[in-house]
Design a protein around this motif. Structure first.
Motif, mmCIF file in Angstrom:
data_model
loop_
_atom_site.group_PDB
_atom_site.id
_atom_site.type_symbol
_atom_site.label_atom_id
_atom_site.label_comp_id
_atom_site.label_asym_id
_atom_site.label_seq_id
_atom_site.Cartn_x
_atom_site.Cartn_y
_atom_site.Cartn_z
ATOM 1 N N GLU A 123 93.801 91.416 -6.917
ATOM 2 C CA GLU A 123 94.252 90.470 -7.947
ATOM 3 C C GLU A 123 95.569 89.801 -7.586
ATOM 4 N N LYS A 124 96.490 90.550 -7.017
ATOM 5 C CA LYS A 124 97.812 89.992 -6.703
ATOM 6 C C LYS A 124 97.771 89.035 -5.520
ATOM 7 N N THR A 125 96.722 89.095 -4.726
ATOM 8 C CA THR A 125 96.593 88.237 -3.554
ATOM 9 C C THR A 125 96.007 86.869 -3.914
ATOM 10 N N LEU A 126 95.143 86.842 -4.904
ATOM 11 C CA LEU A 126 94.409 85.613 -5.220
ATOM 12 C C LEU A 126 95.279 84.407 -5.568
ATOM 13 N N PRO A 127 96.329 84.544 -6.382
ATOM 14 C CA PRO A 127 97.151 83.356 -6.653
ATOM 15 C C PRO A 127 97.769 82.748 -5.394
ATOM 16 N N PHE A 128 98.174 83.579 -4.454
ATOM 17 C CA PHE A 128 98.743 83.068 -3.204
ATOM 18 C C PHE A 128 97.668 82.358 -2.376
ATOM 19 N N ARG A 129 96.481 82.924 -2.362
ATOM 20 C CA ARG A 129 95.382 82.277 -1.627
ATOM 21 C C ARG A 129 95.054 80.932 -2.254
ATOM 22 N N GLN A 130 95.025 80.870 -3.596
ATOM 23 C CA GLN A 130 94.713 79.604 -4.254
ATOM 24 C C GLN A 130 95.788 78.562 -4.000
ATOM 25 N N VAL A 131 97.060 78.971 -3.953
ATOM 26 C CA VAL A 131 98.129 78.027 -3.619
ATOM 27 C C VAL A 131 97.892 77.461 -2.213
ATOM 28 N N PHE B 143 103.437 87.618 -13.865
ATOM 29 C CA PHE B 143 104.587 87.071 -13.151
ATOM 30 C C PHE B 143 104.157 86.363 -11.878
ATOM 31 N N VAL B 144 103.269 86.964 -11.101
ATOM 32 C CA VAL B 144 102.785 86.361 -9.854
ATOM 33 C C VAL B 144 102.124 85.008 -10.142
ATOM 34 N N ILE B 145 101.358 84.934 -11.216
ATOM 35 C CA ILE B 145 100.693 83.674 -11.580
ATOM 36 C C ILE B 145 101.729 82.623 -11.976
ATOM 37 N N TYR B 146 102.642 82.966 -12.864
ATOM 38 C CA TYR B 146 103.668 82.011 -13.284
ATOM 39 C C TYR B 146 104.515 81.553 -12.090
ATOM 40 N N HIS B 147 104.879 82.488 -11.243
ATOM 41 C CA HIS B 147 105.684 82.154 -10.073
ATOM 42 C C HIS B 147 104.954 81.148 -9.179
ATOM 43 N N ASN B 148 103.702 81.408 -8.903
ATOM 44 C CA ASN B 148 102.940 80.506 -8.046
ATOM 45 C C ASN B 148 102.676 79.164 -8.723
ATOM 46 N N CYS B 149 102.496 79.170 -10.030
ATOM 47 C CA CYS B 149 102.358 77.904 -10.762
ATOM 48 C C CYS B 149 103.649 77.089 -10.663
ATOM 49 N N SER B 150 104.780 77.773 -10.737
ATOM 50 C CA SER B 150 106.065 77.098 -10.616
ATOM 51 C C SER B 150 106.221 76.469 -9.238
ATOM 52 N N TRP B 151 105.882 77.223 -8.206
ATOM 53 C CA TRP B 151 105.989 76.700 -6.840
ATOM 54 C C TRP B 151 105.082 75.498 -6.634
ATOM 55 N N ILE B 152 103.841 75.630 -7.038
ATOM 56 C CA ILE B 152 102.877 74.552 -6.774
ATOM 57 C C ILE B 152 103.269 73.289 -7.538
ATOM 58 N N ALA B 153 103.765 73.447 -8.754
ATOM 59 C CA ALA B 153 104.229 72.281 -9.517
ATOM 60 C C ALA B 153 105.418 71.631 -8.811
ATOM 61 N N TYR B 154 106.317 72.448 -8.290
ATOM 62 C CA TYR B 154 107.463 71.916 -7.555
ATOM 63 C C TYR B 154 107.008 71.164 -6.306
ATOM 64 N N PHE B 155 106.103 71.768 -5.544
ATOM 65 C CA PHE B 155 105.605 71.132 -4.319
ATOM 66 C C PHE B 155 105.036 69.741 -4.594
ATOM 67 N N PHE B 156 104.369 69.583 -5.735
ATOM 68 C CA PHE B 156 103.714 68.317 -6.051
ATOM 69 C C PHE B 156 104.552 67.428 -6.972
ATOM 70 N N GLY B 157 105.833 67.769 -7.145
ATOM 71 C CA GLY B 157 106.760 66.881 -7.827
ATOM 72 C C GLY B 157 106.771 66.931 -9.342
ATOM 73 N N ASN B 158 106.099 67.904 -9.946
ATOM 74 C CA ASN B 158 106.134 68.033 -11.406
ATOM 75 C C ASN B 158 107.223 69.050 -11.755
#
Length: 139
Positions: free
Chosen positions: A43-51, A89-104
């Protein structure tokens, strides 16, 4: 051994290894993790893979962790229901990163704040918490 494989994959991603190689390793180690029924590790690996998939253009909405590896809404809902604060936390963290990467930056800041609320309540020190502080500062 599978926790080491998980950490290798996550740190490879965080250290800037080539995304297709990182995603391939996550997919292949994921098969082994599932065979040995290490669901918590998986479970903890999947958000990173999706990013990684999102950054390679392999998702419909690059700012949402939904695609081949996971469905953000279902995954987050299940984690919240199970009170799995580390996974939330892992999901929120990765959502934060991906939003940052794409300028949101507004979404990035919102997700970083949600992650920070969890850090303040329950997360122990880790590389991910330090990484979270970095993206929180960016957004």
């Amino acid at each position: 051994a599978l926790i080491c494989a998980q950490q290798y994959c996550i740190h490879s991603y965080q250290c800037g290894e080539e995304l297709s190689a990182v995603e391939k390793n996550m997919r292949e180690y994921g098969i082994q993790i599932k065979v040995y029924k290490q669901e918590v590790v998986w479970e903890k690996t999947l958000p990173f893979r999706q990013v990684a998939l999102n950054l390679m253009g392999k998702s419909v909405n690059p700012m949402e962790l939904t695609g081949e590896a996971m469905n953000q809404d279902l995954f987050l809902g299940n984690a919240l229901e199970k009170k799995n604060t580390t996974l939330v936390f892992v999901i929120y963290h990765n959502c934060s990163w991906i939003a940052y990467f794409f300028g949101n930056y507004e979404l990035s800041s919102h997700m970083a704040q949600k992650g920070q609320e969890i850090v303040e309540k329950s997360c122990s020190s880790s590389f991910l918490v330090a990484n979270h502080a970095f993206v929180d500062g960016l957004s």
